[in-house]
Design a protein around this motif. Structure first.
Motif, mmCIF file in Angstrom:
data_model
loop_
_atom_site.group_PDB
_atom_site.id
_atom_site.type_symbol
_atom_site.label_atom_id
_atom_site.label_comp_id
_atom_site.label_asym_id
_atom_site.label_seq_id
_atom_site.Cartn_x
_atom_site.Cartn_y
_atom_site.Cartn_z
ATOM 1 N N PHE A 269 4.829 2.623 86.810
ATOM 2 C CA PHE A 269 3.671 1.746 86.594
ATOM 3 C C PHE A 269 2.374 2.477 86.911
ATOM 4 O O PHE A 269 1.388 2.364 86.169
ATOM 5 N N TYR A 270 2.350 3.209 88.012
ATOM 6 C CA TYR A 270 1.151 3.978 88.369
ATOM 7 C C TYR A 270 0.774 4.920 87.225
ATOM 8 O O TYR A 270 -0.409 5.035 86.860
ATOM 9 N N LEU A 271 1.750 5.606 86.641
ATOM 10 C CA LEU A 271 1.477 6.541 85.558
ATOM 11 C C LEU A 271 0.919 5.827 84.333
ATOM 12 O O LEU A 271 -0.009 6.328 83.682
ATOM 13 N N VAL A 272 1.457 4.662 83.994
ATOM 14 C CA VAL A 272 0.936 3.886 82.863
ATOM 15 C C VAL A 272 -0.515 3.489 83.123
ATOM 16 O O VAL A 272 -1.398 3.676 82.272
ATOM 17 N N ALA A 273 -0.763 2.931 84.312
ATOM 18 C CA ALA A 273 -2.095 2.415 84.625
ATOM 19 C C ALA A 273 -3.144 3.519 84.619
ATOM 20 O O ALA A 273 -4.250 3.341 84.097
ATOM 21 N N THR A 274 -2.812 4.653 85.188
ATOM 22 C CA THR A 274 -3.799 5.737 85.251
ATOM 23 C C THR A 274 -3.932 6.456 83.913
ATOM 24 O O THR A 274 -4.993 6.987 83.598
ATOM 25 N N GLU A 275 -2.883 6.477 83.112
ATOM 26 C CA GLU A 275 -2.970 7.041 81.768
ATOM 27 C C GLU A 275 -3.899 6.205 80.892
ATOM 28 O O GLU A 275 -4.721 6.749 80.136
ATOM 29 N N LEU A 276 -3.806 4.889 81.008
ATOM 30 C CA LEU A 276 -4.646 4.002 80.201
ATOM 31 C C LEU A 276 -6.070 3.919 80.738
ATOM 32 O O LEU A 276 -7.009 3.669 79.987
ATOM 33 N N GLY A 277 -6.237 4.102 82.053
ATOM 34 C CA GLY A 277 -7.560 4.028 82.655
ATOM 35 C C GLY A 277 -8.065 2.595 82.746
ATOM 36 O O GLY A 277 -7.362 1.634 82.428
ATOM 37 N N GLY A 278 -9.295 2.448 83.204
ATOM 38 C CA GLY A 278 -9.853 1.105 83.370
ATOM 39 C C GLY A 278 -9.175 0.379 84.508
ATOM 40 O O GLY A 278 -8.817 0.969 85.529
ATOM 41 N N ASN A 279 -8.968 -0.925 84.348
ATOM 42 C CA ASN A 279 -8.368 -1.761 85.386
ATOM 43 C C ASN A 279 -6.865 -1.905 85.161
ATOM 44 O O ASN A 279 -6.433 -2.250 84.063
ATOM 45 N N ALA A 280 -6.094 -1.658 86.207
ATOM 46 C CA ALA A 280 -4.639 -1.714 86.085
ATOM 47 C C ALA A 280 -4.146 -3.123 85.795
ATOM 48 O O ALA A 280 -3.051 -3.300 85.241
ATOM 49 N N TYR A 281 -4.932 -4.139 86.183
ATOM 50 C CA TYR A 281 -4.497 -5.514 85.943
ATOM 51 C C TYR A 281 -4.790 -5.971 84.514
ATOM 52 O O TYR A 281 -4.471 -7.093 84.148
ATOM 53 N N ASP A 282 -5.395 -5.097 83.711
ATOM 54 C CA ASP A 282 -5.607 -5.444 82.307
ATOM 55 C C ASP A 282 -4.369 -5.071 81.492
ATOM 56 O O ASP A 282 -3.356 -5.736 81.602
ATOM 57 N N ASP A 283 -4.408 -4.022 80.722
ATOM 58 C CA ASP A 283 -3.306 -3.740 79.796
ATOM 59 C C ASP A 283 -1.979 -3.461 80.498
ATOM 60 O O ASP A 283 -0.942 -4.040 80.145
ATOM 61 N N ALA A 284 -1.993 -2.573 81.510
ATOM 62 C CA ALA A 284 -0.737 -2.263 82.201
ATOM 63 C C ALA A 284 -0.163 -3.503 82.871
ATOM 64 O O ALA A 284 1.039 -3.783 82.777
ATOM 65 N N GLY A 285 -1.009 -4.253 83.559
ATOM 66 C CA GLY A 285 -0.558 -5.471 84.221
ATOM 67 C C GLY A 285 -0.022 -6.497 83.241
ATOM 68 O O GLY A 285 0.990 -7.166 83.516
ATOM 69 N N LYS A 286 -0.671 -6.625 82.085
ATOM 70 C CA LYS A 286 -0.209 -7.592 81.086
ATOM 71 C C LYS A 286 1.156 -7.201 80.526
ATOM 72 O O LYS A 286 1.988 -8.065 80.228
ATOM 73 N N ILE A 287 1.396 -5.909 80.393
ATOM 74 C CA ILE A 287 2.708 -5.463 79.900
ATOM 75 C C ILE A 287 3.793 -5.793 80.919
ATOM 76 O O ILE A 287 4.857 -6.326 80.567
ATOM 77 N N THR A 312 9.034 -2.970 74.416
ATOM 78 C CA THR A 312 8.978 -4.103 73.489
ATOM 79 C C THR A 312 7.726 -4.933 73.714
ATOM 80 O O THR A 312 7.038 -5.320 72.754
ATOM 81 N N THR A 313 7.409 -5.197 74.974
ATOM 82 C CA THR A 313 6.216 -5.988 75.287
ATOM 83 C C THR A 313 4.958 -5.257 74.845
ATOM 84 O O THR A 313 4.046 -5.863 74.256
ATOM 85 N N ALA A 314 4.875 -3.971 75.122
ATOM 86 C CA ALA A 314 3.705 -3.188 74.711
ATOM 87 C C ALA A 314 3.556 -3.193 73.197
ATOM 88 O O ALA A 314 2.445 -3.318 72.661
ATOM 89 N N ARG A 315 4.678 -3.079 72.505
ATOM 90 C CA ARG A 315 4.648 -3.104 71.042
ATOM 91 C C ARG A 315 4.186 -4.464 70.527
ATOM 92 O O ARG A 315 3.352 -4.550 69.608
ATOM 93 N N ASP A 316 4.687 -5.534 71.137
ATOM 94 C CA ASP A 316 4.306 -6.881 70.713
ATOM 95 C C ASP A 316 2.827 -7.156 70.974
ATOM 96 O O ASP A 316 2.141 -7.807 70.172
ATOM 97 N N THR A 323 -1.936 3.198 71.978
ATOM 98 C CA THR A 323 -1.949 4.077 73.146
ATOM 99 C C THR A 323 -1.186 3.442 74.298
ATOM 100 O O THR A 323 -0.619 4.155 75.137
ATOM 101 N N GLN A 324 -1.149 2.106 74.348
ATOM 102 C CA GLN A 324 -0.429 1.413 75.421
ATOM 103 C C GLN A 324 1.070 1.680 75.333
ATOM 104 O O GLN A 324 1.718 1.982 76.345
ATOM 105 N N LEU A 325 1.632 1.581 74.130
ATOM 106 C CA LEU A 325 3.060 1.847 73.958
ATOM 107 C C LEU A 325 3.367 3.316 74.259
ATOM 108 O O LEU A 325 4.365 3.628 74.922
ATOM 109 N N ALA A 326 2.494 4.207 73.810
ATOM 110 C CA ALA A 326 2.701 5.630 74.082
ATOM 111 C C ALA A 326 2.680 5.915 75.580
ATOM 112 O O ALA A 326 3.492 6.696 76.091
ATOM 113 N N ALA A 327 1.770 5.262 76.308
ATOM 114 C CA ALA A 327 1.679 5.470 77.756
ATOM 115 C C ALA A 327 2.916 4.939 78.469
ATOM 116 O O ALA A 327 3.428 5.569 79.410
ATOM 117 N N VAL A 328 3.398 3.786 78.042
ATOM 118 C CA VAL A 328 4.601 3.204 78.641
ATOM 119 C C VAL A 328 5.794 4.133 78.428
ATOM 120 O O VAL A 328 6.553 4.439 79.364
#
Length: 369
Positions: A269-287, A312-316, A323-328
């Motif tokens: 999760f840390y790797l996803v959140a920092t790869e995407l940047g911004g706030n971890a509770y946004d895209d990474a948290g939503k996934i 699957t969630t990131a894809r949906d 970029t979210q699916l790629a980071a996951v």
């Protein structure tokens, strides 16, 4: 449904290493209480008002063990003169706010359940826990641990066990149990980040920062950024969490290593959140939240099951080319839960190449006249 923030192996280590008999007795008592609580059925739940919304109540056990104790602060009350009461109130409120404002969830059950907490549980109790109905905080042993109300992420962690209880209900054993623990660490950290206005880059990614008293060689109970580095102290030992599957701990202790191997999905999760940047509770948290509440996880989900579900969630949510699916995908490959298909293809191509250079072609024949 007992889930504690301090794992039993750490308390056992503290009991063994304590030179002071009275301190050793405190850790032994904490372990004994935890063993009894694990076998005890959950207490009755308090129902929310029809309107729902944030409802936090804090009780005082007055160093006893009867729960919930005496009500000392509710939503309509002014702050208490007791710091632990206010910290418990603020921590449960911050957790409710994260779930409501970031994910649209009204309390841990999604239906406005009152968030009940009890402070000053027992004497020298070195833990905090969710018992299936409420939060309970000890005051710490006074030598290693401070008051357990001091960390928002600890409160968010324990309350998230309730969210998991009401959604995926992951079995508390082996990899599903480690996922249960990891999900609590993820949303405990997000509760702190949201309350403090921190981005993924600003966050410390520590669980239980501030729990250790001065003199302890450690910064927290766990590190999501660098599992295995949270502490290294003569009394505590060295943080045993692995960050990748290469260090996976196969054990029957700690319900199959639920507090140990949770470092692996934590790091993902840390790797996803920092790869995407911004706030971890946004895209990474939503996934992660979408995966937890999707209804597609079995109670015995493995790390691979969960990783594929987050894909699957990131894809949906964001699409096949996002970029979210790629980071996951990259994060789960990095920690060794999913195979890196590109690496495997490259390895296969190398394997197919001949090991010796081909023989020289024959010299051309002399043309006939």
């Amino acid at each position: 449904m007992f889930h504690s923030i301090v794992p039993p192996y750490l308390l056992e280590q503290l009991e063994r290493s304590a030179s002071d008999p009275s301190l050793r007795a405190r850790f032994r008592q904490s372990l004994q209480h935890d063993a009894v609580l694990r076998a005890r059925p959950a207490a009755g739940r308090e129902t929310a008002a029809a309107a729902g919304g944030r409802q936090c109540k804090v009780y005082d056990a007055d160093n006893g063990t009867d729960l919930p104790g005496t009500l000392v602060r509710a939503e309509v009350d002014d702050p208490s003169q007791d710091l632990s009461v206010n910290q418990a109130y603020d921590g449960t409120g911050a957790t409710w706010t994260l779930y409501k404002e970031c994910f649209g969830r009204d309390s841990i059950d999604g239906a406005g359940l009152v968030l009940t907490s009890t402070v000053h549980y027992d004497r020298g109790y070195a833990n905090a826990f969710w018992d299936g109905a409420q939060m309970v905080f000890g005051d710490g042993d006074g030598e290693v641990f401070a008051h357990f109300t001091s960390s928002i992420d600890v409160t968010g962690h324990e309350l998230t066990h309730g969210v998991t209880q009401y959604t995926a209900n992951l079995a508390y054993d082996g990899q599903s149990g480690a996922l249960n623990e990891s999900i609590s660490d993820v949303f405990g950290s997000l509760a702190k980040q949201y309350a403090m206005g921190q981005s993924a880059a600003d966050a410390d990614w520590l669980i239980g920062a501030g729990l250790f008293l001065p003199g302890v060689r450690g910064v927290a109970l766990r590190s999501m950024k660098a599992p295995g580095t949270a502490y290294d102290d003569p009394r505590l030992g060295k943080d045993p969490q692995p960050a990748t599957m290469s260090g996976y701990v196969d054990t029957e202790d700690d319900n199959g290593g639920v507090h140990l191997n949770s470092g692996i999905p934590n790091h993902a999760f840390y790797l996803v959140a920092t790869e995407l940047g911004g706030n971890a509770y946004d895209d990474a948290g939503k996934i992660w939240y979408g995966t937890l509440t999707s209804g597609n996880l079995s109670e015995t989900a493995t790390f691979k099951d969960f990783a594929e579900a987050t894909q699957t969630t990131a894809r949906d949510l964001f699409g096949d080319s996002s970029t979210q699916l790629a980071a996951v995908t990259k994060s789960w490959q990095t920690v060794g839960v999913l195979e890196d298909q590109t690496r495997l293809m490259n390895a296969a191509q190398i394997e197919l190449q001949p090991s010796t250079p081909p023989s020289q072609p024959p010299a051309p024949s002399t043309p006939r006249e």
